[in-house]
Design a protein around this motif. Structure first.
Motif, PDB file in Angstrom:
ATOM      1  N   LYS A  48       6.165  -9.015  -6.751  1.00  0.00           N
ATOM      2  CA  LYS A  48       7.405  -9.573  -6.210  1.00  0.00           C
ATOM      3  C   LYS A  48       7.138 -10.622  -5.127  1.00  0.00           C
ATOM      4  N   GLY A  49       5.873 -10.788  -4.771  1.00  0.00           N
ATOM      5  CA  GLY A  49       5.487 -11.717  -3.703  1.00  0.00           C
ATOM      6  C   GLY A  49       4.441 -11.066  -2.838  1.00  0.00           C
ATOM      7  N   SER A  50       3.288 -11.696  -2.719  1.00  0.00           N
ATOM      8  CA  SER A  50       2.138 -11.033  -2.085  1.00  0.00           C
ATOM      9  C   SER A  50       1.902 -11.428  -0.630  1.00  0.00           C
ATOM     10  N   LYS A  51       2.677 -12.380  -0.122  1.00  0.00           N
ATOM     11  CA  LYS A  51       2.431 -12.864   1.243  1.00  0.00           C
ATOM     12  C   LYS A  51       3.169 -11.976   2.252  1.00  0.00           C
ATOM     13  N   VAL A  52       2.385 -11.275   3.093  1.00  0.00           N
ATOM     14  CA  VAL A  52       2.941 -10.337   4.074  1.00  0.00           C
ATOM     15  C   VAL A  52       2.586 -10.815   5.476  1.00  0.00           C
ATOM     16  N   LEU A  53       3.589 -10.954   6.321  1.00  0.00           N
ATOM     17  CA  LEU A  53       3.376 -11.264   7.738  1.00  0.00           C
ATOM     18  C   LEU A  53       3.520  -9.969   8.521  1.00  0.00           C
ATOM     19  N   VAL A  54       2.468  -9.577   9.230  1.00  0.00           N
ATOM     20  CA  VAL A  54       2.458  -8.325   9.987  1.00  0.00           C
ATOM     21  C   VAL A  54       2.505  -8.654  11.473  1.00  0.00           C
ATOM     22  N   LEU A  55       3.571  -8.232  12.137  1.00  0.00           N
ATOM     23  CA  LEU A  55       3.761  -8.472  13.568  1.00  0.00           C
ATOM     24  C   LEU A  55       3.280  -7.244  14.327  1.00  0.00           C
ATOM     25  N   VAL A  56       2.277  -7.397  15.180  1.00  0.00           N
ATOM     26  CA  VAL A  56       1.673  -6.243  15.843  1.00  0.00           C
ATOM     27  C   VAL A  56       1.815  -6.349  17.357  1.00  0.00           C
ATOM     28  N   GLY A  57       2.230  -5.256  17.971  1.00  0.00           N
ATOM     29  CA  GLY A  57       2.355  -5.183  19.414  1.00  0.00           C
ATOM     30  C   GLY A  57       1.077  -4.691  20.060  1.00  0.00           C
ATOM     31  N   PRO A  58       1.080  -4.517  21.388  1.00  0.00           N
ATOM     32  CA  PRO A  58      -0.128  -4.161  22.119  1.00  0.00           C
ATOM     33  C   PRO A  58      -0.438  -2.672  22.142  1.00  0.00           C
ATOM     34  N   GLY A  59       0.474  -1.830  21.632  1.00  0.00           N
ATOM     35  CA  GLY A  59       0.273  -0.385  21.697  1.00  0.00           C
ATOM     36  C   GLY A  59      -0.159   0.211  20.374  1.00  0.00           C
ATOM     37  N   ASN A  60       0.000   1.540  20.268  1.00  0.00           N
ATOM     38  CA  ASN A  60      -0.449   2.246  19.071  1.00  0.00           C
ATOM     39  C   ASN A  60       0.324   1.825  17.828  1.00  0.00           C
ATOM     40  N   ASN A  61       1.584   1.451  17.985  1.00  0.00           N
ATOM     41  CA  ASN A  61       2.366   0.960  16.856  1.00  0.00           C
ATOM     42  C   ASN A  61       1.721  -0.297  16.274  1.00  0.00           C
ATOM     43  N   GLU A  78      -1.633 -10.592   0.440  1.00  0.00           N
ATOM     44  CA  GLU A  78      -2.282 -11.594   1.289  1.00  0.00           C
ATOM     45  C   GLU A  78      -1.682 -11.480   2.691  1.00  0.00           C
ATOM     46  N   PRO A  79      -2.105 -10.491   3.470  1.00  0.00           N
ATOM     47  CA  PRO A  79      -1.512 -10.309   4.791  1.00  0.00           C
ATOM     48  C   PRO A  79      -2.010 -11.332   5.805  1.00  0.00           C
ATOM     49  N   LYS A  80      -1.118 -11.670   6.737  1.00  0.00           N
ATOM     50  CA  LYS A  80      -1.464 -12.424   7.928  1.00  0.00           C
ATOM     51  C   LYS A  80      -0.920 -11.654   9.124  1.00  0.00           C
ATOM     52  N   VAL A  81      -1.607 -11.742  10.249  1.00  0.00           N
ATOM     53  CA  VAL A  81      -1.260 -10.952  11.429  1.00  0.00           C
ATOM     54  C   VAL A  81      -0.868 -11.860  12.575  1.00  0.00           C
ATOM     55  N   TYR A  82       0.227 -11.499  13.243  1.00  0.00           N
ATOM     56  CA  TYR A  82       0.602 -12.177  14.485  1.00  0.00           C
ATOM     57  C   TYR A  82       0.667 -11.148  15.598  1.00  0.00           C
ATOM     58  N   CYS A  83      -0.037 -11.437  16.701  1.00  0.00           N
ATOM     59  CA  CYS A  83      -0.074 -10.523  17.845  1.00  0.00           C
ATOM     60  C   CYS A  83       0.271 -11.300  19.111  1.00  0.00           C
ATOM     61  N   PRO A  84       1.498 -11.136  19.637  1.00  0.00           N
ATOM     62  CA  PRO A  84       1.892 -11.911  20.823  1.00  0.00           C
ATOM     63  C   PRO A  84       1.147 -11.523  22.089  1.00  0.00           C
ATOM     64  N   LYS A  85       0.585 -10.303  22.127  1.00  0.00           N
ATOM     65  CA  LYS A  85      -0.122  -9.858  23.323  1.00  0.00           C
ATOM     66  C   LYS A  85      -1.281  -8.958  22.898  1.00  0.00           C
ATOM     67  N   PRO A  86      -2.453  -9.552  22.599  1.00  0.00           N
ATOM     68  CA  PRO A  86      -3.590  -8.766  22.112  1.00  0.00           C
ATOM     69  C   PRO A  86      -4.027  -7.698  23.116  1.00  0.00           C
ATOM     70  N   THR A  87      -4.529  -6.594  22.566  1.00  0.00           N
ATOM     71  CA  THR A  87      -5.019  -5.482  23.376  1.00  0.00           C
ATOM     72  C   THR A  87      -6.536  -5.426  23.293  1.00  0.00           C
ATOM     73  N   SER A  88      -7.185  -5.211  24.447  1.00  0.00           N
ATOM     74  CA  SER A  88      -8.639  -5.080  24.461  1.00  0.00           C
ATOM     75  C   SER A  88      -9.010  -3.605  24.401  1.00  0.00           C
TER      76      SER A  88
END
Length: 228
Positions: A48-61, A78-88
């Protein structure tokens, strides 16, 4: 209907899972991320469409979202990830290294609107059950895009910007799919889309102790769909 739990109950459950039950945080993230990927496949297979945008936060979620990205890449997406605030830290550094190995790219903030427009489906893994409104300023741009998109969206455990116990309030975000982890939170009562429960690692005795339900998973299924 599967019983709902409060944010306070969810915190106590996680504490005991990582205490007397012997689970580690990375185990729980692995199980959660796998469940999210399985639920997404149920509602939106790659055909149905393979392009997935995954929005990830800084916590366990957000960690759940990173794990889901890896599983999705193995399922033909074909996932891509966006993280507005990366966690170390070792755990998140390891998850990012895994995505590098699997050649899952990250999206820059300047390219985020384009990533929304080209995605076939979006995964919301920004905020978990510890979230308290309002949304912090650094997350407002991505929440604005998430709230206004016409693309199908899958929320991980909690629709981001919702109050965990009281629901959407003033939030304009209404995901298409909700994947509750371990047990649905009270805000699930306000959700109108397709609802899955994932986290097939709970004994009936543990669920009884904390007054929630173990869904009737079938066969090898890792998620259960609660039908309206």
């Amino acid at each position: 209907m599967i019983k709902r739990i409060s944010a306070q109950q969810a915190a106590r459950i996680d504490k005991e899972l990582m205490g007397t039950c012997g689970f580690s945080i990375d185990q729980l993230m692995e199980l959660a991320g796998q469940a999210v990927a399985h639920a997404l496949y149920r509602v939106h297979p790659p055909s149905k469409g393979s392009k997935v945008l995954v929005l990830v936060g800084p916590g366990n979620n957000g960690g759940d979202g990173l794990v889901a990205s890896r599983h999705l890449s193995l399922m033909g997406y074909e996932p891509k990830v966006y993280c507005p605030k990366p966690t170390s830290g070792a755990l998140f550094d390891g998850l990012r290294t895994q995505l590098e190995v699997f050649r899952v790219p990250y999206v820059d903030t300047k390219d985020l609107p384009s990533a929304f427009s080209t995605a076939d489906i979006i995964v919301d893994a920004l905020f978990g059950f510890s979230f308290k409104p309002p949304v912090r300023e650094s997350f407002v741009p991505v929440m604005d895009l998430l709230s206004s998109t016409s693309k199908p969206t899958v929320a991980v455990d909690i629709p981001s910007s919702w109050d965990v116990d009281n629901g959407p309030g003033d939030s304009k975000f209404n995901p298409s799919v909700l994947v509750s982890l371990t047990a649905p939170k009270k805000c699930a009562d306000s959700f109108k889309g397709r609802h899955f429960i994932g986290g097939r690692f709970i004994t009936p005795a543990f669920a009884q102790k904390y007054d929630f339900d173990v869904p009737p998973y079938e066969g090898t299924q890792q998620v259960f769909e609660e039908l309206n």
